[in-house]
Write an enzyme that holds these catalytic residues in place. Structure first.
Site, PDB file in Angstrom:
ATOM      1  N   LYS A  74       0.519  -1.667   0.039  1.00  0.00           N
ATOM      2  CA  LYS A  74      -0.172  -0.027   0.261  1.00  0.00           C
ATOM      3  C   LYS A  74       0.597   0.994  -0.187  1.00  0.00           C
ATOM      4  O   LYS A  74       1.982   1.211   0.105  1.00  0.00           O
ATOM      5  CB  LYS A  74      -1.123  -0.153   1.571  1.00  0.00           C
ATOM      6  CG  LYS A  74      -2.006  -1.097   0.966  1.00  0.00           C
ATOM      7  CD  LYS A  74      -2.921  -1.428   2.126  1.00  0.00           C
ATOM      8  CE  LYS A  74      -3.848  -1.761   2.365  1.00  0.00           C
ATOM      9  NZ  LYS A  74      -5.135  -1.530   3.282  1.00  0.00           N
ATOM     10  N   TYR A 108     -12.351  -2.239  -3.434  1.00  0.00           N
ATOM     11  CA  TYR A 108     -12.820  -2.381  -2.431  1.00  0.00           C
ATOM     12  C   TYR A 108     -14.501  -2.021  -2.559  1.00  0.00           C
ATOM     13  O   TYR A 108     -15.327  -1.547  -1.049  1.00  0.00           O
ATOM     14  CB  TYR A 108     -12.147  -1.353  -1.253  1.00  0.00           C
ATOM     15  CG  TYR A 108     -10.945  -2.102  -0.883  1.00  0.00           C
ATOM     16  CD1 TYR A 108     -10.822  -2.758  -0.116  1.00  0.00           C
ATOM     17  CD2 TYR A 108      -9.840  -1.266  -1.134  1.00  0.00           C
ATOM     18  CE1 TYR A 108      -9.858  -3.421   0.427  1.00  0.00           C
ATOM     19  CE2 TYR A 108      -8.782  -0.730  -0.824  1.00  0.00           C
ATOM     20  CZ  TYR A 108      -8.800  -2.190  -0.169  1.00  0.00           C
ATOM     21  OH  TYR A 108      -7.123  -2.161   0.111  1.00  0.00           O
ATOM     22  N   ASN A 119      -1.989   0.420   6.609  1.00  0.00           N
ATOM     23  CA  ASN A 119      -1.508  -0.797   6.683  1.00  0.00           C
ATOM     24  C   ASN A 119      -0.745  -1.681   6.496  1.00  0.00           C
ATOM     25  O   ASN A 119      -0.660  -3.028   6.526  1.00  0.00           O
ATOM     26  CB  ASN A 119      -2.226  -1.771   8.145  1.00  0.00           C
ATOM     27  CG  ASN A 119      -3.648  -2.190   6.827  1.00  0.00           C
ATOM     28  OD1 ASN A 119      -3.244  -1.683   5.962  1.00  0.00           O
ATOM     29  ND2 ASN A 119      -5.182  -2.710   7.537  1.00  0.00           N
ATOM     30  N   HIS A 166      -2.016  -5.437   1.954  1.00  0.00           N
ATOM     31  CA  HIS A 166      -3.499  -5.976   1.746  1.00  0.00           C
ATOM     32  C   HIS A 166      -2.586  -7.202   1.162  1.00  0.00           C
ATOM     33  O   HIS A 166      -2.175  -8.375   0.100  1.00  0.00           O
ATOM     34  CB  HIS A 166      -4.622  -5.362  -0.077  1.00  0.00           C
ATOM     35  CG  HIS A 166      -5.398  -6.280   0.136  1.00  0.00           C
ATOM     36  ND1 HIS A 166      -6.172  -6.800   0.373  1.00  0.00           N
ATOM     37  CD2 HIS A 166      -5.269  -6.846  -1.358  1.00  0.00           C
ATOM     38  CE1 HIS A 166      -7.364  -7.638  -0.475  1.00  0.00           C
ATOM     39  NE2 HIS A 166      -6.823  -7.874  -1.411  1.00  0.00           N
ATOM     40  N   GLU A 221      -9.899 -10.595  -7.302  1.00  0.00           N
ATOM     41  CA  GLU A 221      -8.921  -9.964  -7.312  1.00  0.00           C
ATOM     42  C   GLU A 221      -7.907 -10.382  -8.347  1.00  0.00           C
ATOM     43  O   GLU A 221      -7.303  -8.869  -8.671  1.00  0.00           O
ATOM     44  CB  GLU A 221      -8.565 -10.028  -5.795  1.00  0.00           C
ATOM     45  CG  GLU A 221      -9.509  -9.238  -4.923  1.00  0.00           C
ATOM     46  CD  GLU A 221      -8.641  -9.836  -3.004  1.00  0.00           C
ATOM     47  OE1 GLU A 221     -10.163  -9.323  -2.435  1.00  0.00           O
ATOM     48  OE2 GLU A 221      -8.263  -9.853  -2.941  1.00  0.00           O
TER      49      GLU A 221
HETATM   50  P1  ATP Z   1      -7.116  -5.637   3.521  1.00  0.00           P
HETATM   51  O1  ATP Z   1      -7.974  -6.434   3.100  1.00  0.00           O
HETATM   52  O2  ATP Z   1      -6.139  -4.896   3.094  1.00  0.00           O
HETATM   53  O3  ATP Z   1      -5.879  -6.951   3.223  1.00  0.00           O
HETATM   54  P2  ATP Z   1      -7.870  -6.847   6.045  1.00  0.00           P
HETATM   55  O4  ATP Z   1      -8.741  -7.908   5.392  1.00  0.00           O
HETATM   56  O5  ATP Z   1      -7.253  -7.075   7.125  1.00  0.00           O
HETATM   57  O6  ATP Z   1      -7.358  -6.013   5.193  1.00  0.00           O
HETATM   58  P3  ATP Z   1     -10.218  -4.886   6.011  1.00  0.00           P
HETATM   59  O7  ATP Z   1     -11.635  -5.325   7.220  1.00  0.00           O
HETATM   60  O8  ATP Z   1     -11.121  -6.818   4.584  1.00  0.00           O
HETATM   61  O9  ATP Z   1      -9.495  -5.926   6.513  1.00  0.00           O
HETATM   62  O10 ATP Z   1     -10.296  -4.553   5.620  1.00  0.00           O
HETATM   63  C1  ATP Z   1      -9.776  -3.809   4.451  1.00  0.00           C
HETATM   64  C2  ATP Z   1      -9.029  -2.619   4.808  1.00  0.00           C
HETATM   65  O11 ATP Z   1     -10.184  -1.213   5.327  1.00  0.00           O
HETATM   66  C3  ATP Z   1      -7.889  -2.598   5.914  1.00  0.00           C
HETATM   67  O12 ATP Z   1      -7.016  -3.196   5.763  1.00  0.00           O
HETATM   68  C4  ATP Z   1      -7.956  -0.970   6.653  1.00  0.00           C
HETATM   69  O13 ATP Z   1      -6.364  -0.433   5.239  1.00  0.00           O
HETATM   70  C5  ATP Z   1      -9.727  -0.131   6.146  1.00  0.00           C
HETATM   71  N1  ATP Z   1      -9.503  -0.152   7.472  1.00  0.00           N
HETATM   72  C6  ATP Z   1     -10.645  -1.373   7.659  1.00  0.00           C
HETATM   73  N2  ATP Z   1     -11.316  -1.172   9.266  1.00  0.00           N
HETATM   74  C7  ATP Z   1     -10.380  -0.015   8.922  1.00  0.00           C
HETATM   75  C8  ATP Z   1     -10.886   0.883  10.390  1.00  0.00           C
HETATM   76  N3  ATP Z   1     -11.678   0.805  10.899  1.00  0.00           N
HETATM   77  N4  ATP Z   1     -10.573   2.530   9.549  1.00  0.00           N
HETATM   78  C9  ATP Z   1      -9.673   2.554   8.665  1.00  0.00           C
HETATM   79  N5  ATP Z   1      -9.498   2.076   7.826  1.00  0.00           N
HETATM   80  C10 ATP Z   1      -9.871   0.985   8.185  1.00  0.00           C
HETATM   81 MG    MG Z   2      -9.597  -7.813   3.401  1.00  0.00          MG
END
Ligand code: ATP
Ligand code: MG
Length: 137
Positions: free
Chosen positions: A9, A49, A112, A115, A126
């Site tokens: 990211k 997303y 973070n 992904h 994806e």
């Molecule tokens: P990813 O899909 O990016 O691998 P993940 O599966 O661990 O991460 P998801 O719940 O799918 O987490 O959320 C997708 C992305 O949205 C997260 O990686 C993060 O960048 C963002 N995100 C998730 N929760 C929050 C939050 N509470 N506040 C801000 N951004 C968030």
């Molecule tokens: Mg996810």
């Protein structure tokens, strides 16, 4: 063997961490079988997303993912989807286990660093959004 989709990211490319993250990926036994550095368009990020469209952070997330270059990747290995989730660590770096990419590098729950697909089925969807079959070798 299985494939998963990964994104390094903008918070990570901005801090020049692509190589360090790739080293963690490779040390975990995953092989980078496709990789490209791109600037995601607003449309690409919104579509990618889409599942989070109703979540309160959706707008912020799309803005973040288009704020700088990302590295899109296909990773291959045994149980690649689950293995990469393990290597990434928890979404929130404060909850991520030691040695995981997010524990090592993530700034916060939004920025973070990586992904990874959450299922083999989503991985296929994806991967197809960013790579054709002949680009994966
Ligand atoms: P990813 O899909 O990016 O691998 P993940 O599966 O661990 O991460 P998801 O719940 O799918 O987490 O959320 C997708 C992305 O949205 C997260 O990686 C993060 O960048 C963002 N995100 C998730 N929760 C929050 C939050 N509470 N506040 C801000 N951004 C968030
Ligand atoms: Mg996810």
């Amino acid at each position: 063997t299985e494939r998963t989709f990964s994104i390094i990211k903008p918070d990570a490319t901005e801090r020049n961490l692509t190589g360090k993250i790739n080293a963690v990926i490779e040390d975990a036994g995953l092989r980078i079988v496709a990789q490209r550095r791109i600037r995601m368009t607003d449309a690409q990020a919104k579509k990618f997303y889409e599942v989070h469209a109703e979540r309160p952070f959706y707008g912020e997330l799309v803005e973040f993912m288009t704020s700088g270059p990302v590295v899109v990747q296909v990773l291959e290995g045994d149980n690649a989807v689950a293995r990469y989730r393990e290597v990434m660590g928890a979404t929130n770096p404060e909850q991520a286990a030691d040695g995981t990419i997010r524990k090592l590098f993530a700034k916060n729950v939004g920025e973070n660093s990586v992904h990874g697909s959450d299922s083999a089925e989503n991985a296929k969807i994806e991967i197809a959004q960013f790579f054709t079959d002949d680009q994966i070798v």
